[in-house]
Design a protein around this motif. Structure first.
Motif, PDB file in Angstrom:
ATOM      1  N   GLN A   1      47.683  47.968  41.302  1.00  0.00           N
ATOM      2  CA  GLN A   1      47.848  46.510  41.291  1.00  0.00           C
ATOM      3  C   GLN A   1      46.657  45.843  41.972  1.00  0.00           C
ATOM      4  O   GLN A   1      46.137  44.839  41.495  1.00  0.00           O
ATOM      5  CB  GLN A   1      49.151  46.108  41.982  1.00  0.00           C
ATOM      6  CG  GLN A   1      49.421  44.621  41.865  1.00  0.00           C
ATOM      7  CD  GLN A   1      50.655  44.182  42.609  1.00  0.00           C
ATOM      8  OE1 GLN A   1      50.852  44.585  43.752  1.00  0.00           O
ATOM      9  NE2 GLN A   1      51.477  43.374  41.969  1.00  0.00           N
ATOM     10  N   ARG A   2      46.203  46.421  43.074  1.00  0.00           N
ATOM     11  CA  ARG A   2      45.040  45.890  43.785  1.00  0.00           C
ATOM     12  C   ARG A   2      43.797  45.960  42.888  1.00  0.00           C
ATOM     13  O   ARG A   2      43.036  44.999  42.784  1.00  0.00           O
ATOM     14  CB  ARG A   2      44.795  46.679  45.071  1.00  0.00           C
ATOM     15  CG  ARG A   2      43.611  46.167  45.893  1.00  0.00           C
ATOM     16  CD  ARG A   2      43.411  47.012  47.135  1.00  0.00           C
ATOM     17  NE  ARG A   2      42.756  48.262  46.851  1.00  0.00           N
ATOM     18  CZ  ARG A   2      41.431  48.422  46.847  1.00  0.00           C
ATOM     19  NH1 ARG A   2      40.640  47.433  47.140  1.00  0.00           N
ATOM     20  NH2 ARG A   2      40.905  49.604  46.568  1.00  0.00           N
TER      21      ARG A   2
ATOM     22  N   CYS B   1      43.670  46.042  39.601  1.00  0.00           N
ATOM     23  CA  CYS B   1      43.844  45.063  38.531  1.00  0.00           C
ATOM     24  C   CYS B   1      43.478  43.661  39.031  1.00  0.00           C
ATOM     25  O   CYS B   1      42.755  42.922  38.364  1.00  0.00           O
ATOM     26  CB  CYS B   1      45.285  45.084  38.024  1.00  0.00           C
ATOM     27  SG  CYS B   1      45.641  43.845  36.759  1.00  0.00           S
TER      28      CYS B   1
ATOM     29  N   ILE C   1      52.538  45.876  37.203  1.00  0.00           N
ATOM     30  CA  ILE C   1      52.073  47.149  37.751  1.00  0.00           C
ATOM     31  C   ILE C   1      52.796  47.417  39.067  1.00  0.00           C
ATOM     32  O   ILE C   1      52.784  46.589  39.969  1.00  0.00           O
ATOM     33  CB  ILE C   1      50.540  47.124  37.970  1.00  0.00           C
ATOM     34  CG1 ILE C   1      49.833  46.888  36.632  1.00  0.00           C
ATOM     35  CG2 ILE C   1      50.070  48.415  38.619  1.00  0.00           C
ATOM     36  CD1 ILE C   1      48.353  46.628  36.759  1.00  0.00           C
ATOM     37  N   SER C   2      53.437  48.573  39.163  1.00  0.00           N
ATOM     38  CA  SER C   2      54.237  48.864  40.358  1.00  0.00           C
ATOM     39  C   SER C   2      53.453  49.593  41.440  1.00  0.00           C
ATOM     40  O   SER C   2      53.738  49.425  42.625  1.00  0.00           O
ATOM     41  CB  SER C   2      55.485  49.659  39.987  1.00  0.00           C
ATOM     42  OG  SER C   2      55.106  50.857  39.354  1.00  0.00           O
TER      43      SER C   2
ATOM     44  N   GLN D   1      52.124  43.432  49.511  1.00  0.00           N
ATOM     45  CA  GLN D   1      51.837  43.260  48.089  1.00  0.00           C
ATOM     46  C   GLN D   1      50.592  42.399  47.952  1.00  0.00           C
ATOM     47  O   GLN D   1      50.485  41.345  48.570  1.00  0.00           O
ATOM     48  CB  GLN D   1      53.014  42.582  47.396  1.00  0.00           C
ATOM     49  CG  GLN D   1      52.867  42.461  45.915  1.00  0.00           C
ATOM     50  CD  GLN D   1      54.083  41.824  45.281  1.00  0.00           C
ATOM     51  OE1 GLN D   1      55.055  41.504  45.951  1.00  0.00           O
ATOM     52  NE2 GLN D   1      54.038  41.630  43.989  1.00  0.00           N
TER      53      GLN D   1
ATOM     54  N   CYS E   1      48.812  41.270  36.144  1.00  0.00           N
ATOM     55  CA  CYS E   1      48.921  42.435  37.040  1.00  0.00           C
ATOM     56  C   CYS E   1      50.312  42.600  37.637  1.00  0.00           C
ATOM     57  O   CYS E   1      50.584  43.596  38.308  1.00  0.00           O
ATOM     58  CB  CYS E   1      47.906  42.315  38.174  1.00  0.00           C
ATOM     59  SG  CYS E   1      46.200  42.178  37.635  1.00  0.00           S
ATOM     60  N   ASP E   2      51.191  41.632  37.422  1.00  0.00           N
ATOM     61  CA  ASP E   2      52.507  41.650  38.063  1.00  0.00           C
ATOM     62  C   ASP E   2      53.383  42.834  37.664  1.00  0.00           C
ATOM     63  O   ASP E   2      54.206  43.293  38.444  1.00  0.00           O
ATOM     64  CB  ASP E   2      53.266  40.353  37.778  1.00  0.00           C
ATOM     65  CG  ASP E   2      52.761  39.198  38.619  1.00  0.00           C
ATOM     66  OD1 ASP E   2      52.038  39.450  39.602  1.00  0.00           O
ATOM     67  OD2 ASP E   2      53.087  38.046  38.287  1.00  0.00           O
TER      68      ASP E   2
ATOM     69  N   SER F   1      48.103  38.453  43.102  1.00  0.00           N
ATOM     70  CA  SER F   1      48.069  38.967  41.735  1.00  0.00           C
ATOM     71  C   SER F   1      47.989  37.857  40.699  1.00  0.00           C
ATOM     72  O   SER F   1      48.363  36.719  40.964  1.00  0.00           O
ATOM     73  CB  SER F   1      49.285  39.846  41.455  1.00  0.00           C
ATOM     74  OG  SER F   1      50.451  39.070  41.427  1.00  0.00           O
TER      75      SER F   1
ATOM     76  N   LYS G   1      50.837  50.193  44.118  1.00  0.00           N
ATOM     77  CA  LYS G   1      50.102  49.232  44.950  1.00  0.00           C
ATOM     78  C   LYS G   1      48.584  49.315  44.739  1.00  0.00           C
ATOM     79  O   LYS G   1      47.908  48.296  44.628  1.00  0.00           O
ATOM     80  CB  LYS G   1      50.447  49.461  46.428  1.00  0.00           C
ATOM     81  CG  LYS G   1      49.890  48.419  47.366  1.00  0.00           C
ATOM     82  CD  LYS G   1      50.353  48.659  48.795  1.00  0.00           C
ATOM     83  CE  LYS G   1      49.748  47.653  49.742  1.00  0.00           C
ATOM     84  NZ  LYS G   1      50.186  47.849  51.116  1.00  0.00           N
TER      85      LYS G   1
END
Length: 156
Positions: free
Chosen positions: A60-61, A63, A54-55, A44, A51-52, A47, A57
Motif C-alpha cells: 500500500q505504501r 502504491c 491493497i491490504s 496506515q 491503493c485502498d 492513500s 502495508k
C-alpha cells in the motif's frame, strides 16, 4: 457451624487485601501509554482511492508513493516551468497531507540555485490545484498529518 464461620472470616480478610491495592493514577497511565507509541510511524499510510484495496502495508505504501510521484510529475511537466526555469531538470517537493485530506506542496530549492521562488510557488499552486483526493494516514484509528519529500523529474 464453626468451620463456616472460620471460612467466612478467612475470606473476608483475604478480600480486604484487594481493596488495599493502590489504584494507578490516570495521568501516569496515560503517560506510560504515550511513551509506548511510536509516533514516527503510522498504522496506515496515506492513500489514493486506487491503493485502498491493497491490504499489505508495504504494498500500500509503494502504491501510494508511485501514484504520488506520477501525479506530481504529470502535473509539473508544464511548459511554463521548463521555459521559466530551464536549469531545473528535477526538484524536491515537500508534501504535507493534513488529517482533513488537504494537501500542501512546497518546492525545495537549493540556495545555490537562484530562482524567483514566489513565481515557482505560484506555478506549483496553479499546476497542483486540481490534485486528486488523498486520504490521510491513520494512527490508532485517527487521521493524522504526515510530511515527506519526493524527488520529481521535470524534464525527460
Amino acid at each position: 457451624m464453626n468451620k463456616i464461620l472460620v471460612l467466612l472470616v478467612f475470606f473476608s480478610f483475604q478480600s480486604c487485601q484487594f481493596f488495599d491495592k493502590k489504584v494507578p493514577d490516570e495521568k501516569e497511565l496515560l503517560q506510560q501509554e504515550l511513551k509506548k507509541i511510536n509516533w514516527k510511524e503510522v498504522d496506515q499510510w496515506p492513500s489514493f482511492v486506487e491503493c485502498d484495496s491493497i491490504s499489505d502495508k508495504e504494498n500500500q505504501r509503494n502504491c501510494f508513493y508511485q501514484m504520488m510521484t506520477s501525479q506530481l510529475q504529470e502535473k509539473l511537466r508544464d511548459d511554463s516551468i521548463a521555459k521559466l526555469f530551464p536549469q531545473l531538470d528535477s526538484i524536491q517537493v515537500k508534501v504535507t497531507i493534513f488529517s482533513d485530506s488537504k494537501v500542501k506542496f512546497e518546492p525545495i530549492i537549493s540556495d545555490s540555485i537562484t530562482l524567483d521562488r514566489m513565481q515557482l510557488d505560484s506555478i506549483f499552486q496553479l499546476s497542483l490545484a486540481d490534485f486528486p483526493k488523498v486520504n490521510p494516514a491513520i494512527k490508532r484509528g485517527i487521521p493524522v498529518k504526515t510530511e515527506f519529500q519526493l524527488p520529481i523529474v521535470l524534464n525527460k
